[in-house]
Design a protein around this motif. Structure first.
Motif, PDB file in Angstrom:
ATOM      1  N   LEU A   1       0.802  -1.228   0.000  1.00 35.15           N
ATOM      2  CA  LEU A   1       0.000   0.000   0.000  1.00 35.15           C
ATOM      3  C   LEU A   1       0.829   1.270   0.000  1.00 35.15           C
ATOM      4  O   LEU A   1       0.300   2.362  -0.166  1.00 35.15           O
ATOM      5  N   GLY A   2       2.130   1.156   0.238  1.00 36.86           N
ATOM      6  CA  GLY A   2       2.977   2.341   0.240  1.00 36.86           C
ATOM      7  C   GLY A   2       2.722   3.274   1.393  1.00 36.86           C
ATOM      8  O   GLY A   2       2.913   4.492   1.262  1.00 36.86           O
ATOM      9  N   ASP A   3       2.252   2.729   2.525  1.00 35.67           N
ATOM     10  CA  ASP A   3       1.909   3.586   3.661  1.00 35.67           C
ATOM     11  C   ASP A   3       2.821   3.353   4.860  1.00 35.67           C
ATOM     12  O   ASP A   3       2.452   3.661   5.999  1.00 35.67           O
ATOM     13  N   LEU A   4       4.030   2.832   4.613  1.00 33.20           N
ATOM     14  CA  LEU A   4       4.909   2.524   5.728  1.00 33.20           C
ATOM     15  C   LEU A   4       5.420   3.778   6.441  1.00 33.20           C
ATOM     16  O   LEU A   4       5.862   3.705   7.590  1.00 33.20           O
ATOM     17  N   ASN A   5       5.356   4.925   5.780  1.00 30.40           N
ATOM     18  CA  ASN A   5       5.760   6.172   6.446  1.00 30.40           C
ATOM     19  C   ASN A   5       4.670   6.735   7.355  1.00 30.40           C
ATOM     20  O   ASN A   5       4.896   7.683   8.100  1.00 30.40           O
ATOM     21  N   ASP A   6       3.488   6.120   7.265  1.00 26.06           N
ATOM     22  CA  ASP A   6       2.379   6.528   8.129  1.00 26.06           C
ATOM     23  C   ASP A   6       2.520   5.773   9.447  1.00 26.06           C
ATOM     24  O   ASP A   6       2.275   4.574   9.523  1.00 26.06           O
TER      25      ASP A   6
ATOM     26  N   ARG B   1       1.578   1.948  10.432  1.00 23.32           N
ATOM     27  CA  ARG B   1       2.680   1.030  10.743  1.00 23.32           C
ATOM     28  C   ARG B   1       2.479   0.349  12.093  1.00 23.32           C
ATOM     29  O   ARG B   1       2.646  -0.859  12.229  1.00 23.32           O
ATOM     30  N   VAL B   2       2.103   1.132  13.083  1.00 24.04           N
ATOM     31  CA  VAL B   2       1.871   0.578  14.425  1.00 24.04           C
ATOM     32  C   VAL B   2       0.727  -0.431  14.389  1.00 24.04           C
ATOM     33  O   VAL B   2       0.784  -1.490  15.033  1.00 24.04           O
ATOM     34  N   GLU B   3      -0.311  -0.120  13.638  1.00 21.80           N
ATOM     35  CA  GLU B   3      -1.449  -1.034  13.531  1.00 21.80           C
ATOM     36  C   GLU B   3      -1.020  -2.357  12.889  1.00 21.80           C
ATOM     37  O   GLU B   3      -1.385  -3.445  13.375  1.00 21.80           O
ATOM     38  N   LYS B   4      -0.237  -2.288  11.825  1.00 20.48           N
ATOM     39  CA  LYS B   4       0.203  -3.500  11.134  1.00 20.48           C
ATOM     40  C   LYS B   4       1.118  -4.349  12.016  1.00 20.48           C
ATOM     41  O   LYS B   4       1.008  -5.583  12.045  1.00 20.48           O
ATOM     42  N   ILE B   5       2.005  -3.675  12.745  1.00 17.50           N
ATOM     43  CA  ILE B   5       2.906  -4.395  13.646  1.00 17.50           C
ATOM     44  C   ILE B   5       2.086  -5.128  14.719  1.00 17.50           C
ATOM     45  O   ILE B   5       2.343  -6.294  15.048  1.00 17.50           O
ATOM     46  N   SER B   6       1.099  -4.469  15.252  1.00 18.16           N
ATOM     47  CA  SER B   6       0.256  -5.071  16.280  1.00 18.16           C
ATOM     48  C   SER B   6      -0.488  -6.282  15.728  1.00 18.16           C
ATOM     49  O   SER B   6      -0.572  -7.336  16.383  1.00 18.16           O
ATOM     50  N   LEU B   7      -1.032  -6.136  14.517  1.00 20.79           N
ATOM     51  CA  LEU B   7      -1.750  -7.256  13.902  1.00 20.79           C
ATOM     52  C   LEU B   7      -0.813  -8.418  13.578  1.00 20.79           C
ATOM     53  O   LEU B   7      -1.197  -9.590  13.718  1.00 20.79           O
ATOM     54  N   LEU B   8       0.396  -8.089  13.161  1.00 17.40           N
ATOM     55  CA  LEU B   8       1.376  -9.145  12.870  1.00 17.40           C
ATOM     56  C   LEU B   8       1.711  -9.923  14.140  1.00 17.40           C
ATOM     57  O   LEU B   8       1.761 -11.162  14.129  1.00 17.40           O
TER      58      LEU B   8
ATOM     59  N   MET C   1      11.278  -0.129  10.604  1.00 18.19           N
ATOM     60  CA  MET C   1      10.823   1.227  10.875  1.00 18.19           C
ATOM     61  C   MET C   1      10.150   1.348  12.235  1.00 18.19           C
ATOM     62  O   MET C   1       9.786   2.447  12.660  1.00 18.19           O
ATOM     63  N   GLU C   2       9.958   0.222  12.889  1.00 15.91           N
ATOM     64  CA  GLU C   2       9.370   0.231  14.240  1.00 15.91           C
ATOM     65  C   GLU C   2      10.511   0.115  15.237  1.00 15.91           C
ATOM     66  O   GLU C   2      11.045  -0.957  15.516  1.00 15.91           O
ATOM     67  N   THR C   3      10.940   1.227  15.795  1.00 15.40           N
ATOM     68  CA  THR C   3      12.159   1.264  16.623  1.00 15.40           C
ATOM     69  C   THR C   3      11.959   0.708  18.023  1.00 15.40           C
ATOM     70  O   THR C   3      12.935   0.475  18.742  1.00 15.40           O
ATOM     71  N   GLN C   4      10.698   0.488  18.419  1.00 17.16           N
ATOM     72  CA  GLN C   4      10.444   0.031  19.779  1.00 17.16           C
ATOM     73  C   GLN C   4      10.270  -1.474  19.879  1.00 17.16           C
ATOM     74  O   GLN C   4       9.766  -1.956  20.885  1.00 17.16           O
ATOM     75  N   SER C   5      10.740  -2.247  18.869  1.00 13.84           N
ATOM     76  CA  SER C   5      10.536  -3.698  18.875  1.00 13.84           C
ATOM     77  C   SER C   5      11.220  -4.319  20.076  1.00 13.84           C
ATOM     78  O   SER C   5      12.400  -4.080  20.319  1.00 13.84           O
TER      79      SER C   5
END
Length: 570
Positions: free
Chosen positions: A424-429, A433-440, A561-565
């Protein structure tokens, strides 16, 4: 039905309530060819210790590789047959969990036998037989490779015997290539076997017994494959060039090509992949130089090549002349095999972007993470989620085999739908990004929970299978078993299995339904490997290979891009 199943379990306290049903209904009664539909293959890494010089004959690398594997196979066979092989256990903490060892009895000196309606499996007393079978250009030779104590003969002796097989092959080219028979549907192969016995009589019966009783089979192949895909095509089916150089009913076949590439094809009916991995581990961790060193001090006088015998030589005239239908049956078998092979496509994705080290670093289970990546790739291929199977071993239980881990979950559905049918090209959003990481993370955790429960006997599929088997003649079948959702949920359009081994370059198997894909995978420290199979008509394997790479790269970028992993505790 559940009460009946409990009663069956109580009656069969010396075995598993499932074993007989699974072996018969799941395998021996299935009439499809075992090649593509049942058998699986391993592709071993190269052995860099094999000596080579320009003066060696064309077969030298293949013969040397086969000789060293036979030497190591003899060692492993003796440990199994004498009961000295250590108990296999799993678990990271003590006490570890022991695994059922019954599958090992089907490993050596065993063979599936075709019968109309339902095949049988024949196991021979390993103490009575010292030979293996060697296939070369469609000829089948018996070769003694053990001494009287069950130890391997010296490496140079085994090598000389294999060289002898190659020499004799040139003398026996004008004969029916009956190896094609073993690639047929099981009823056709049963009919062909009866024809062999009819025209060959006692000589043929003894010849077949000699082949079936061999410890294992070595296939010396003409090809010189280089890439993983080329090797996979040869090791999985023999392809059109070496399909006749197989006997697909043997429990173990080791393929060695002219250039020293090697692999294994396993007959799956009575034994799942994990015991075979133990065997493969032994033969791959012991190199040619290891076998040579072990042979230096051996004083063995069994150096005669007289025991190298073309098994079917005495039956050639019976197969070719008179009222024999063998030739026409061979031609039909070859035609059917050609159609089967050309109808299938195979691709290999050797993903070098990252592996388990990175996946653990960003806080995930490697297997579960890759399973979710496969779901995303399949979702983008088929534009929907479909029934997805991951094999889970059940050997902590007596006579246990496998249970189904159902990879699809509400959590995985939420993740793949949020990722979309294309990036979707929305990784800078940051919010996206936080939503996708949570779902993953939810999807990965859901998979971990299911596979953990399945491994503890808490899966649903074998339970449903058992209840369905107990519906009596004339009884009404519960409506659940004909419900469209139930039928869809047990149609495995994506069949997956995980095997990671440092000495394997690849492995694979076929899809289980005509409109499905088979994905065998491994997750190494810094890479992943996927072997993808499907019907050629769908044009799926190449596209799915690309989509797997795309999914893995997109998921990495998402995590980077998720620095808090959090750090992984795995």
């Amino acid at each position: 039905l559940h009460r009946r199943l409990i009663h069956r379990k109580e009656e069969m306290d010396k075995s598993s309530w499932l074993q007989l049903w699974w072996n018969t209904a799941g395998y021996l009664q299935v009439r499809d060819p075992v090649v593509v539909n049942v058998s699986y293959f391993f592709h071993f890494k190269d052995d860099g210790t094999i000596p080579f010089n320009g003066d060696d004959n064309d077969w030298s690398l293949g013969v040397k590789r086969a000789s060293s594997i036979l030497h190591s196979a003899a060692e492993f066979r003796k440990s199994i047959c004498t009961g000295s092989y250590p108990q296999v256990t799993i678990g990271r903490k003590e006490p570890k969990t022991p695994l059922c060892s019954v599958a090992y009895k089907y490993m050596f000196n065993a063979c599936r036998i075709p019968r109309r309606g339902q095949d049988t499996y024949r196991i021979y007393d390993p103490s009575q037989f010292k030979h293996c079978i060697v296939a070369c250009k469609g000829n089948f030779f018996t070769v003694d490779f053990l001494d009287d104590n069950g130890n391997p003969l010296p490496l140079h002796v085994i090598e000389a015997k294999l060289d002898r097989c190659v020499e004799l092959t040139d003398k026996h080219q004008d004969h029916p290539m009956i190896g094609w028979f073993t690639s047929c549907d099981r009823d056709s192969w049963a009919d062909s076997r009866e024809e062999l016995l009819r025209v060959g009589g006692d000589k043929m019966e003894k010849a077949l017994g000699k082949l079936e009783s061999g410890a294992l089979m070595i296939c010396l192949d003409d090809e010189e494959p280089v890439s993983r895909k080329q090797c996979a095509d040869i090791f999985w089916t023999g392809s059109l060039s070496s399909g006749h150089n197989r006997w697909f009913d043997k429990s173990i076949q080791i393929m060695c090509s002219r250039n020293g590439k090697a692999g294994l094809v396993g007959e799956h009916s009575m034994m799942d992949g994990m015991p075979m991995i133990d065997f493969a581990n032994h033969v791959t961790k012991n190199s040619y130089s290891d076998a040579a060193m072990k042979s230096i001090k051996k004083d063995n006088d069994r150096n005669s090549l007289d025991d190298v015998e073309n098994i079917f030589e005495s039956c050639i005239d019976n197969m070719k002349y008179g009222d024999s239908q063998v030739d026409s049956m061979v031609n039909k078998a070859k035609e059917d095999f050609t159609a089967l092979i050309t109808d299938h496509s195979l691709d290999v994705q050797s993903f070098q972007g990252y592996g388990s080290n990175y996946i653990k670093k960003v806080g995930y289970s490697p297997d579960a993470y890759v399973q979710i990546a496969m779901q995303l790739a399949v979702y983008r291929l088929l534009q929907k989620q479909v029934g997805t199977y991951e094999a889970t071993q059940m050997r902590p239980y007596l006579h246990g085999r496998t249970e189904t881990t159902r990879t699809i979950s509400p959590a995985s559905a939420a993740f793949v739908k949020r990722m979309g049918l294309r990036p979707l090209g929305d990784l800078n959003d940051k919010e996206a990004r936080v939503e996708k990481i949570s779902l993953l993370r939810d999807a990965v955790q859901s998979h971990i929970q299911y596979i953990g429960n399945a491994g503890k006997g808490k899966g649903v599929d074998r339970h449903f299978f058992g209840m369905a088997m107990l519906v009596g003649d004339g009884e009404e079948t519960p409506k659940l078993f004909s419900h469209p959702l139930y039928l869809r949920a047990k149609t495995w359009r994506v069949s997956t299995s995980h095997l990671t081994h440092p000495n394997f370059d690849n492995w694979g198997f076929g899809e289980v339904v005509p409109d499905g894909v088979g994905i065998a995978y491994g997750v190494k420290s810094d890479s992943c490997i996927f072997n993808i199979t499907a019907r050629r008509e769908h044009d799926w394997t190449g596209r799915l290979s690309h989509l797997l790479e795309e999914a893995l790269l997109e998921m990495k970028l998402l995590n980077d891009m998720e620095t808090q992993s959090p750090a992984s505790r795995l």
